[in-house]
Design a protein around this motif. Structure first.
Motif, PDB file in Angstrom:
ATOM      1  N   UNK A  46     -15.462 -22.897  -0.896  1.00 18.28           N
ATOM      2  CA  UNK A  46     -15.835 -24.227  -0.412  1.00 18.28           C
ATOM      3  C   UNK A  46     -16.296 -24.158   1.040  1.00 18.28           C
ATOM      4  N   UNK A  47     -15.589 -23.387   1.842  1.00 17.24           N
ATOM      5  CA  UNK A  47     -15.996 -23.240   3.239  1.00 17.24           C
ATOM      6  C   UNK A  47     -17.340 -22.562   3.373  1.00 17.24           C
ATOM      7  N   UNK A  59      -2.707 -14.238  -8.040  1.00 15.80           N
ATOM      8  CA  UNK A  59      -2.278 -14.655  -6.692  1.00 15.80           C
ATOM      9  C   UNK A  59      -3.470 -14.744  -5.735  1.00 15.80           C
ATOM     10  N   UNK A  60      -3.479 -15.770  -4.918  1.00 11.67           N
ATOM     11  CA  UNK A  60      -4.563 -15.960  -3.958  1.00 11.67           C
ATOM     12  C   UNK A  60      -5.737 -16.735  -4.494  1.00 11.67           C
ATOM     13  N   UNK A  61      -5.593 -17.292  -5.675  1.00  4.37           N
ATOM     14  CA  UNK A  61      -6.700 -18.026  -6.285  1.00  4.37           C
ATOM     15  C   UNK A  61      -7.095 -19.247  -5.458  1.00  4.37           C
ATOM     16  N   UNK A  62      -6.088 -19.949  -4.945  1.00  6.32           N
ATOM     17  CA  UNK A  62      -6.382 -21.119  -4.109  1.00  6.32           C
ATOM     18  C   UNK A  62      -7.081 -20.709  -2.816  1.00  6.32           C
ATOM     19  N   UNK A  63      -6.704 -19.579  -2.281  1.00  7.42           N
ATOM     20  CA  UNK A  63      -7.362 -19.091  -1.073  1.00  7.42           C
ATOM     21  C   UNK A  63      -8.827 -18.760  -1.317  1.00  7.42           C
ATOM     22  N   UNK A  88     -12.840 -16.567 -12.019  1.00  8.05           N
ATOM     23  CA  UNK A  88     -11.986 -17.487 -11.269  1.00  8.05           C
ATOM     24  C   UNK A  88     -11.511 -18.648 -12.136  1.00  8.05           C
ATOM     25  N   UNK A  89     -12.339 -19.076 -13.088  1.00 12.33           N
ATOM     26  CA  UNK A  89     -11.969 -20.203 -13.936  1.00 12.33           C
ATOM     27  C   UNK A  89     -11.072 -19.787 -15.099  1.00 12.33           C
ATOM     28  N   UNK A  90     -11.118 -18.527 -15.486  1.00 12.88           N
ATOM     29  CA  UNK A  90     -10.418 -18.086 -16.687  1.00 12.88           C
ATOM     30  C   UNK A  90      -9.096 -17.413 -16.382  1.00 12.88           C
ATOM     31  N   UNK A  91      -9.041 -16.626 -15.317  1.00 14.33           N
ATOM     32  CA  UNK A  91      -7.850 -15.828 -15.030  1.00 14.33           C
ATOM     33  C   UNK A  91      -7.048 -16.457 -13.901  1.00 14.33           C
TER      34      UNK A  91
END
Length: 286
Positions: A117-118, A107-111, A101-104
């Protein structure tokens, strides 16, 4: 004037630190002292001092390890199994997912970030009943898988590795490795993993403590005492005094609790420097 204020603040901070230290150590001191007493000595002596009659730590340890055909050792083995498979697997998945998640960018990364977080905000007890119903339909209750599989998911560990990777692994190094022809897998194991070592140890410690101290999940998932972890087994020993014809073994419960704490203390002492550096990572901008 400023020196006087700093001195007052320093004295207040020292006093607060001392109170926290005492609050943290008193239960451990109580546990160590009472593990040296017999069943009778627990009720005939002061809780924060030794029994004048007998020092029974050795006998208590021997009885704890041999009581009920040595079931304590079985519970210890179960706990180690849950920690190695559950906490180890949770750490591995958190490292892989956090690095990805930190490297690549995809689409949908923010989701995904919002979902993680939830998930961190949802207490584990709120998911216990749905998890039990799901595992019951799969026929996995009263098996080790009922404890191991839920332990593999660690939203907090994933979030921690995500943020740690963004600070500890510069994107320029990853790009340089790719330009040199290194595969993604080799870049991860040879370059990223050494940089992520403090964060990995931090997540491992948190996962290990959570799995080692897990009580509610095994309570609803397991019925066979042969699959109990130490937390559930010691609770069963403690409840014997309230059952009809049950034999009180409070001295064994206390001694078993002391033996249960020792591996965690050893792990924290051995990995302390990695843990501290992992918690401090990202707190200073370069």
């Amino acid at each position: 004037m400023a020196k006087g204020i700093r001195r007052r603040r320093s004295a207040l901070l020292t006093a607060l630190t001392g109170i926290v230290l005492i609050y943290s150590l008193v239960p451990l001191v109580w546990l160590v002292l009472n593990a040296t007493k017999t069943q009778e000595g627990l009720f005939s002596s002061f809780g924060l001092w030794f029994d004048d009659g007998r020092f029974a730590l050795g006998d208590n340890i021997r009885q704890t390890l041999t009581y009920d055909d040595g079931i304590f050792l079985r519970w210890l083995g179960n706990t180690l199994l849950y920690v190695v498979a559950g906490a180890g697997g949770a750490t591995l998945l958190a490292v892989l997912a956090g690095y990805g998640l930190a490297t690549y960018d995809f689409p949908g990364r923010r989701g995904v970030f919002a979902t993680v977080i939830g998930a961190v905000a949802v207490p584990g007890t709120a998911l216990a009943v749905p998890t039990f119903l799901m595992f019951s339909r799969l026929g996995l209750t009263d098996t080790p898988w009922a404890v191991i599989v839920p332990s593999l998911i660690s939203p907090f560990g994933l979030y921690l590795m995500w943020t740690f990777t963004r600070e500890a692994v510069p994107a320029e190094i990853i790009e340089a490795a790719r330009m040199d022809g290194a595969s993604e897998l080799r870049t991860f194991y040879r370059i990223a993993v050494p940089m992520l070592a403090p964060g990995i140890v931090t997540v491992l410690l948190f996962s290990m403590v959570a799995t080692w101290n897990n009580y509610f999940l095994p309570l609803i998932m397991l019925r066979d005492p042969d699959w109990y972890p130490l937390t559930l087994g010691l609770s069963a020993w403690n409840a014997q005094a309230a059952t009809a014809g049950g034999q009180p073994v409070f001295h064994l419960v206390i001694t078993g609790s002391l033996l249960t704490v020792l591996p965690l203390l050893a792990a924290f002492l051995l990995l302390q420097r990695y843990w501290q550096s992992g918690l401090a990572a990202g707190s200073v901008k370069q």
